[in-house]
Design a protein around this motif. Structure first.
Motif, PDB file in Angstrom:
ATOM      1  N   PHE A  22       9.509  -4.048   1.881  1.00 47.89           N
ATOM      2  CA  PHE A  22       8.276  -4.463   1.028  1.00 47.89           C
ATOM      3  C   PHE A  22       8.358  -3.627  -0.457  1.00 47.89           C
ATOM      4  CE2 PHE A  22       4.282  -3.737  -0.940  1.00 47.89           C
ATOM      5  CZ  PHE A  22       3.936  -5.236  -1.155  1.00 47.89           C
ATOM      6  N   VAL A  23       8.768  -2.463  -0.221  1.00 52.60           N
ATOM      7  CA  VAL A  23       8.833  -1.464  -1.698  1.00 52.60           C
ATOM      8  C   VAL A  23      10.093  -2.001  -2.492  1.00 52.60           C
ATOM      9  CG1 VAL A  23       9.063   0.501  -2.297  1.00 52.60           C
ATOM     10  CG2 VAL A  23       7.600   0.211  -0.635  1.00 52.60           C
ATOM     11  N   VAL A  24      11.363  -2.341  -1.475  1.00 51.92           N
ATOM     12  CA  VAL A  24      12.546  -2.660  -2.120  1.00 51.92           C
ATOM     13  C   VAL A  24      12.168  -3.974  -2.762  1.00 51.92           C
ATOM     14  CG1 VAL A  24      14.733  -3.283  -1.836  1.00 51.92           C
ATOM     15  CG2 VAL A  24      13.801  -1.289  -0.570  1.00 51.92           C
ATOM     16  N   SER A 140       3.028   7.004   7.051  1.00 51.54           N
ATOM     17  CA  SER A 140       4.080   8.063   6.304  1.00 51.54           C
ATOM     18  C   SER A 140       5.071   7.141   5.568  1.00 51.54           C
ATOM     19  CB  SER A 140       4.442   9.143   7.267  1.00 51.54           C
ATOM     20  OG  SER A 140       3.483   9.817   7.978  1.00 51.54           O
ATOM     21  N   ALA A 141       5.864   6.412   6.338  1.00 49.87           N
ATOM     22  CA  ALA A 141       6.955   5.647   5.660  1.00 49.87           C
ATOM     23  C   ALA A 141       6.522   4.841   4.601  1.00 49.87           C
ATOM     24  CB  ALA A 141       7.652   4.886   6.549  1.00 49.87           C
ATOM     25  N   LEU A 142       5.325   3.967   4.602  1.00 50.01           N
ATOM     26  CA  LEU A 142       4.781   3.106   3.568  1.00 50.01           C
ATOM     27  C   LEU A 142       4.265   4.019   2.278  1.00 50.01           C
ATOM     28  CD1 LEU A 142       4.161   0.215   2.889  1.00 50.01           C
ATOM     29  CD2 LEU A 142       1.761   0.742   3.878  1.00 50.01           C
ATOM     30  N   LEU A 143       3.573   5.015   2.620  1.00 46.95           N
ATOM     31  CA  LEU A 143       3.084   5.625   1.459  1.00 46.95           C
ATOM     32  C   LEU A 143       4.082   6.399   0.677  1.00 46.95           C
ATOM     33  CD1 LEU A 143      -0.400   7.026   2.943  1.00 46.95           C
ATOM     34  CD2 LEU A 143       0.006   5.161   1.199  1.00 46.95           C
ATOM     35  N   SER A 144       5.233   7.077   1.614  1.00 54.53           N
ATOM     36  CA  SER A 144       6.004   7.748   0.773  1.00 54.53           C
ATOM     37  C   SER A 144       7.129   6.968  -0.014  1.00 54.53           C
ATOM     38  CB  SER A 144       7.289   8.423   2.066  1.00 54.53           C
ATOM     39  OG  SER A 144       6.530   9.171   2.747  1.00 54.53           O
ATOM     40  N   CYS A 145       7.239   5.651   0.547  1.00 53.42           N
ATOM     41  CA  CYS A 145       8.006   4.731  -0.259  1.00 53.42           C
ATOM     42  C   CYS A 145       7.193   4.301  -1.562  1.00 53.42           C
ATOM     43  CB  CYS A 145       8.259   3.555   0.575  1.00 53.42           C
ATOM     44  SG  CYS A 145       9.899   3.955   1.869  1.00 53.42           S
ATOM     45  N   ALA A 146       5.780   4.074  -1.362  1.00 55.34           N
ATOM     46  CA  ALA A 146       5.037   3.779  -2.531  1.00 55.34           C
ATOM     47  C   ALA A 146       5.084   4.840  -3.547  1.00 55.34           C
ATOM     48  CB  ALA A 146       3.745   3.385  -1.981  1.00 55.34           C
ATOM     49  N   PHE A 147       5.158   6.042  -3.227  1.00 54.50           N
ATOM     50  CA  PHE A 147       4.838   7.144  -3.856  1.00 54.50           C
ATOM     51  C   PHE A 147       6.253   7.228  -4.743  1.00 54.50           C
ATOM     52  CE2 PHE A 147       6.117  11.679  -4.701  1.00 54.50           C
ATOM     53  CZ  PHE A 147       4.913  12.070  -5.702  1.00 54.50           C
ATOM     54  N   VAL A 148       7.389   7.106  -4.204  1.00 53.26           N
ATOM     55  CA  VAL A 148       8.899   6.926  -4.951  1.00 53.26           C
ATOM     56  C   VAL A 148       8.772   5.823  -5.827  1.00 53.26           C
ATOM     57  CG1 VAL A 148      11.303   6.808  -4.657  1.00 53.26           C
ATOM     58  CG2 VAL A 148       9.998   8.204  -3.258  1.00 53.26           C
ATOM     59  N   LEU A 205      -4.315  -0.711  -2.389  1.00 59.57           N
ATOM     60  CA  LEU A 205      -3.888  -0.994  -1.215  1.00 59.57           C
ATOM     61  C   LEU A 205      -3.314  -0.225  -0.252  1.00 59.57           C
ATOM     62  CD1 LEU A 205      -2.779  -4.717  -1.940  1.00 59.57           C
ATOM     63  CD2 LEU A 205      -4.851  -3.943  -0.602  1.00 59.57           C
ATOM     64  N   PHE A 206      -2.218   0.596  -0.575  1.00 57.57           N
ATOM     65  CA  PHE A 206      -1.486   1.479   0.209  1.00 57.57           C
ATOM     66  C   PHE A 206      -2.441   2.457   0.725  1.00 57.57           C
ATOM     67  CE2 PHE A 206       2.344   0.085  -2.157  1.00 57.57           C
ATOM     68  CZ  PHE A 206       2.564  -0.911  -1.411  1.00 57.57           C
ATOM     69  N   PRO A 207      -3.131   3.406  -0.109  1.00 58.96           N
ATOM     70  CA  PRO A 207      -4.175   4.259   0.467  1.00 58.96           C
ATOM     71  C   PRO A 207      -5.209   3.828   1.317  1.00 58.96           C
ATOM     72  CG  PRO A 207      -3.734   4.699  -1.764  1.00 58.96           C
ATOM     73  CD  PRO A 207      -3.360   3.301  -1.544  1.00 58.96           C
ATOM     74  N   GLY A 208      -5.798   2.546   1.026  1.00 58.51           N
ATOM     75  CA  GLY A 208      -6.671   1.686   1.704  1.00 58.51           C
ATOM     76  C   GLY A 208      -6.200   1.265   3.223  1.00 58.51           C
TER      77      GLY A 208
END
Length: 217
Positions: A22-24, A140-148, A205-208
């Motif tokens: 999704f992030v890519v 953790s994977a989703l939020l880490s990718c969103a952070f980057v 959305l991601f923190p939500g």
């Protein structure tokens, strides 16, 4: 089949692979908007936003009215194509669509940010109802990718593309003056230069999703 079983079937469970993909995909879409965004493409996004916002507002209002009045949440009628539906749903849906059309027709008005934020908030609530994080590993994977993703496209992209890709897309610099609606806007009331403070849907959305996952534990 009861309502609980129906709601369980409608939930989309996110896995670690899906979070990365999704992030890519979001990065590729952002880059596409940066290079090829035009006014007609922005209007396509506006139409999609209106559809999503209408559905989100419809879901929120039907749920709220059903909680306030159990009688309204139980009355149904039969429609030829859709089958048995709630009466309140049939009444609310055209009103939600009219609200979205009103915003689209007056999105440059001084009050349009209020309508856009209402539609956006309702849309995000509907997404948070449908999407679910199964465990802390995926979270953790989703939020880490969103952070980057955020750090790169806001702060590092100017070193490569000579301007912040995410900010340029959010402001609609390449879209003939039209800005994408997938963000919440708030006027700078006490700023002599005016303008808006903006926050994208992903930043909410991601923190939500993490908050909803924590609440379900």
């Amino acid at each position: 089949m009861n309502d609980t079983e129906d709601s369980e079937k409608e939930v989309l469970e996110i896995n670690a692979k899906g979070a990365i993909i999704f992030v890519v995909a979001a990065s590729a879409f952002l880059l596409l908007l940066f290079y090829f965004m035009s006014s007609w493409f922005v209007w396509l996004l506006i139409v999609l936003f209106c559809i999503g916002g209408t559905e989100g507002m419809h879901v929120c209002l039907v749920a709220l009215i059903s909680r306030l009045s159990k009688d309204c949440g139980q009355k149904t009628l039969y429609l030829p194509i859709f089958g048995e539906v709630l009466v309140i749903s049939v009444v609310v849906l055209p009103l939600c669509a009219a609200f979205a059309i009103l915003w689209a027709a007056n999105q440059h008005a001084s009050y349009a940010w209020i309508c856009q934020d209402i539609l956006g908030i309702c849309l995000m609530i509907a997404v948070l109802q449908m999407a679910r994080l199964p465990n802390i590993k995926v979270a953790s994977a989703l939020l880490s990718c969103a952070f980057v993703y955020d750090i790169f496209w806001v702060f590092i992209s100017p070193l490569i593309f000579h301007e912040s890709v995410m900010i340029a897309v959010a402001r609609g610099d390449n879209g003939g003056g039209e800005s994408i609606p997938m963000l919440l806007r708030m006027p700078r009331f006490f700023d002599p230069w005016g303008g808006y403070d903006m926050i994208g849907f992903g930043d909410i959305l991601f923190p939500g999703l993490l908050v909803a996952f924590s609440y379900s534990l």
